[in-house]
Design an enzyme around this catalytic site. Structure first.
Site, PDB file in Angstrom:
ATOM      1  N   LEU A  66     -10.151-118.020   9.591  1.00 19.63           N
ATOM      2  CA  LEU A  66     -10.293-119.355  10.181  1.00 19.63           C
ATOM      3  C   LEU A  66     -11.168-119.356  11.426  1.00 19.63           C
ATOM      4  O   LEU A  66     -11.205-118.390  12.188  1.00 19.63           O
ATOM      5  CB  LEU A  66      -8.929-119.980  10.481  1.00 19.63           C
ATOM      6  CG  LEU A  66      -8.005-119.435  11.559  1.00 19.63           C
ATOM      7  CD1 LEU A  66      -8.428-119.865  12.944  1.00 19.63           C
ATOM      8  CD2 LEU A  66      -6.604-119.924  11.289  1.00 19.63           C
ATOM      9  N   CYS A 114     -12.880-113.051  19.025  1.00 16.89           N
ATOM     10  CA  CYS A 114     -13.007-112.309  17.761  1.00 16.89           C
ATOM     11  C   CYS A 114     -14.303-111.514  17.625  1.00 16.89           C
ATOM     12  O   CYS A 114     -14.275-110.288  17.632  1.00 16.89           O
ATOM     13  CB  CYS A 114     -12.863-113.276  16.596  1.00 16.89           C
ATOM     14  SG  CYS A 114     -11.318-114.177  16.670  1.00 16.89           S
TER      15      CYS A 114
HETATM   16  C1  UGA Z   1     -15.000-116.239  13.998  1.00 16.53           C
HETATM   17  C2  UGA Z   1     -15.377-116.296  12.509  1.00 16.53           C
HETATM   18  O1  UGA Z   1     -16.385-117.286  12.308  1.00 16.53           O
HETATM   19  C3  UGA Z   1     -14.150-116.632  11.665  1.00 16.53           C
HETATM   20  O2  UGA Z   1     -14.487-116.612  10.295  1.00 16.53           O
HETATM   21  C4  UGA Z   1     -13.062-115.608  11.956  1.00 16.53           C
HETATM   22  O3  UGA Z   1     -11.868-115.888  11.238  1.00 16.53           O
HETATM   23  C5  UGA Z   1     -12.740-115.613  13.436  1.00 16.53           C
HETATM   24  O4  UGA Z   1     -13.935-115.317  14.189  1.00 16.53           O
HETATM   25  C6  UGA Z   1     -11.698-114.568  13.693  1.00 16.53           C
HETATM   26  O5  UGA Z   1     -12.013-113.376  13.570  1.00 16.53           O
HETATM   27  O6  UGA Z   1     -10.541-114.929  13.914  1.00 16.53           O
HETATM   28  P1  UGA Z   1     -14.583-118.106  15.862  1.00 16.53           P
HETATM   29  O7  UGA Z   1     -14.379-116.978  16.815  1.00 16.53           O
HETATM   30  O8  UGA Z   1     -13.625-119.249  15.866  1.00 16.53           O
HETATM   31  O9  UGA Z   1     -14.580-117.560  14.359  1.00 16.53           O
HETATM   32  O10 UGA Z   1     -16.026-118.698  16.173  1.00 16.53           O
HETATM   33  P2  UGA Z   1     -17.417-118.835  15.416  1.00 16.53           P
HETATM   34  O11 UGA Z   1     -17.551-120.195  14.879  1.00 16.53           O
HETATM   35  O12 UGA Z   1     -17.669-117.694  14.508  1.00 16.53           O
HETATM   36  O13 UGA Z   1     -18.412-118.702  16.656  1.00 16.53           O
HETATM   37  C7  UGA Z   1     -18.451-117.485  17.383  1.00 16.53           C
HETATM   38  C8  UGA Z   1     -19.482-117.548  18.485  1.00 16.53           C
HETATM   39  O14 UGA Z   1     -20.793-117.523  17.944  1.00 16.53           O
HETATM   40  C9  UGA Z   1     -19.416-118.786  19.377  1.00 16.53           C
HETATM   41  O15 UGA Z   1     -19.543-118.379  20.717  1.00 16.53           O
HETATM   42  C10 UGA Z   1     -20.606-119.619  18.932  1.00 16.53           C
HETATM   43  O16 UGA Z   1     -21.121-120.410  19.952  1.00 16.53           O
HETATM   44  C11 UGA Z   1     -21.592-118.519  18.537  1.00 16.53           C
HETATM   45  N1  UGA Z   1     -22.604-118.950  17.545  1.00 16.53           N
HETATM   46  C12 UGA Z   1     -22.223-119.338  16.306  1.00 16.53           C
HETATM   47  C13 UGA Z   1     -23.947-118.911  17.890  1.00 16.53           C
HETATM   48  O17 UGA Z   1     -24.319-118.530  19.020  1.00 16.53           O
HETATM   49  N2  UGA Z   1     -24.880-119.290  16.966  1.00 16.53           N
HETATM   50  C14 UGA Z   1     -24.527-119.684  15.717  1.00 16.53           C
HETATM   51  O18 UGA Z   1     -25.436-119.995  14.920  1.00 16.53           O
HETATM   52  C15 UGA Z   1     -23.168-119.717  15.387  1.00 16.53           C
END
Ligand code: UGA
Length: 436
Positions: free
Chosen positions: A152, A262
């Site tokens: 998630l 994460c």
């Molecule tokens: C992440 C994974 O996407 C989930 O599938 C996983 O379950 C979760 O970790 C976990 O291990 O529990 P999350 O930490 O909620 O989820 O956040 P993401 O949506 O993955 O974003 C992570 C980071 O990457 C954020 O800081 C976001 O700003 C950054 N990001 C994301 C970018 O800089 N560029 C992008 O294109 C996408």
């Protein structure tokens, strides 16, 4: 058979899982050692921000199906036990701290009735599930342990739990798989792909997925660096490569990079575990992924210095965003807050605004100044930084706030603002990876 479920650990993952499983009709007992958190959850109050979860929690608690307690003996009423506790980065090491997972399994062991299934959902280093299973069987030979990684995303937690894009179960027996199929029956009925794996593969699926996502983000941020050097535009580049379905357009948003509870700790723990396993070289590239990610934060600070002056002492910098991403109040390893803290350490007067994460940010960095509104935040600013792409910031009229700042300079650290609009309104606009 209608199973009764327990959920051990009621943070972002556990509270979501407990409320969602209750909404599927199960009786769910949530257990945590944090009395304050359990008190709030018992009253139907969510201790953090997650869209849609507050309402779901209220409804489920009111239904009587969902209860919370700090008393581990309560799990005796359940037969399927989900372990959802945290596995943070260990102090002084890249590895994951397994204290809470080990503690949770031993805390419930005395109360497991014969035939119980313990299901790990926490992200753990490969090999943990087998080891925990062996330990558990010593004290509770009639119980079993399976692993069921969670994918998630914060901000979409309810949707991702009730309508996940796949369910992965690591099991050592058909019976364990059967129990999990019974528990997830309503989710499977939606046509959700079901993947049965062995224990190590199920643990690896999770860290492999997060490593891939981190790699995608650092890849585009590396391209951003090259674009800046070569006079290109990373947003156009990302759009263009994203049309190739083998590449895909998701997770190619260049900016200040990934943070949260994460991705950063998972890639580090994965490297540490690979080294223990003698496969260090296979994951050496993740070191570079981490380095590119952290460099993006430094590039913003360099840009601030280049735009203002080397010595930032006394300069007023307004920061929009403290959460690690929008739709979350989570500030764990938040790139936005890290940049805020680094600028404050460098002598700047930093004022931060975030629609939801202000309380958590204050707890972490009490010496920063916080503003109640985005507009108040920019008053008298020498420079504005947009670091978490909340919708609220995209809706701000650059013309309207121009009169509030000292100098109209903005750095869009998330490539989310409309550059044309800002420049047409008289702002000097910088974005990572977009040479002007
Ligand atoms: C992440 C994974 O996407 C989930 O599938 C996983 O379950 C979760 O970790 C976990 O291990 O529990 P999350 O930490 O909620 O989820 O956040 P993401 O949506 O993955 O974003 C992570 C980071 O990457 C954020 O800081 C976001 O700003 C950054 N990001 C994301 C970018 O800089 N560029 C992008 O294109 C996408």
């Amino acid at each position: 058979m209608k199973h009764v479920l327990s959920v051990i650990g009621t943070g972002y993952l556990g509270a979501t899982h407990a409320a969602c499983m209750s909404s599927l009709g199960f009786t769910v007992i949530g257990v945590d050692t944090d009395e304050v958190k359990i008190g709030q959850l018992s009253r139907g109050e969510l201790p953090f921000y997650e869209p849609g979860l507050d309402e779901l929690l209220r409804t489920e608690v009111a239904s009587g199906r969902l209860t919370f307690t700090t008393d581990f003996s309560a799990v005796a009423d359940a037969d399927v036990h989900f372990v959802c506790v945290g596995t943070p980065q260990k102090k002084g090491s890249l590895a994951a701290d397994l204290t809470y997972v080990e503690g949770a399994v031993s805390a419930i062991a005395p109360y497991l009735k014969p035939g119980s299934l313990v299901v790990g959902k926490s992200t753990v280093p490969v090999g943990t599930a087998s080891r925990l299973r062996e330990q558990l069987l010593k004290t509770s030979p009639q119980a079993d342990l399976a692993w069921n990684p969670e994918f998630l995303r914060e901000g979409f937690a309810v949707e991702d739990t009730l309508r996940p894009n796949r369910l992965v179960v690591g099991v050592t027996s058909d019976r364990a798989e059967e129990i999990l199929k019974e528990v997830y029956e309503p989710v499977l009925a939606l046509g959700t792909p079901w993947i049965r794996a062995d224990l190590p593969t199920s643990e690896l699926v999770k860290v492999a997925a997060n490593s891939f996502l981190a790699t995608k983000i650092s890849f585009i941020n590396a391209m951003a660096e090259v674009c800046e050097a070569a006079g290109g535009d990373v947003t156009v580049l990302a759009q263009a490569i994203g049309y190739d379905p083998r590449i895909g357009n998701k997770f190619l948003q260049a900016g200040i990079g990934f943070g949260g509870g994460c991705l950063p700790k998972d890639i580090r723990a994965f490297m540490a575990r690979a080294e223990e396993l003698g496969a260090k070289q296979a994951l050496e590239f993740l070191r570079e992924i981490d380095a590119i990610n952290l460099r993006a934060r430094q590039r913003v600070i360099d840009l601030v210095r280049a735009e203002l002056k080397e010595d930032l002492t006394g300069l007023k910098i307004a920061i929009w965003g403290a959460a690690f991403k929008p739709e979350s109040d989570d500030v764990r390893d938040s790139p936005a807050l890290d940049i805020a803290a680094q600028l404050a350490t460098a002598g700047a007067i930093v004022t931060v605004h975030d629609p939801k994460a202000m309380e958590n940010a204050k707890k972490r960095f009490p010496t920063l100044t916080f503003s109640a509104t985005a507009k108040e935040c920019v008053a008298g600013a020498d420079l504005v930084l947009h670091l978490t792409e909340w919708r609220e910031y995209r809706d701000i009229d650059p013309k309207e706030i121009k009169s509030l700042v000292k100098s109209p300079i903005i750095i869009d650290g998330r490539n989310a603002l409309n550059r044309d609009l800002w420049t047409a309104s008289g702002w000097k606009f910088h974005a990572l990876g977009r040479a002007n």
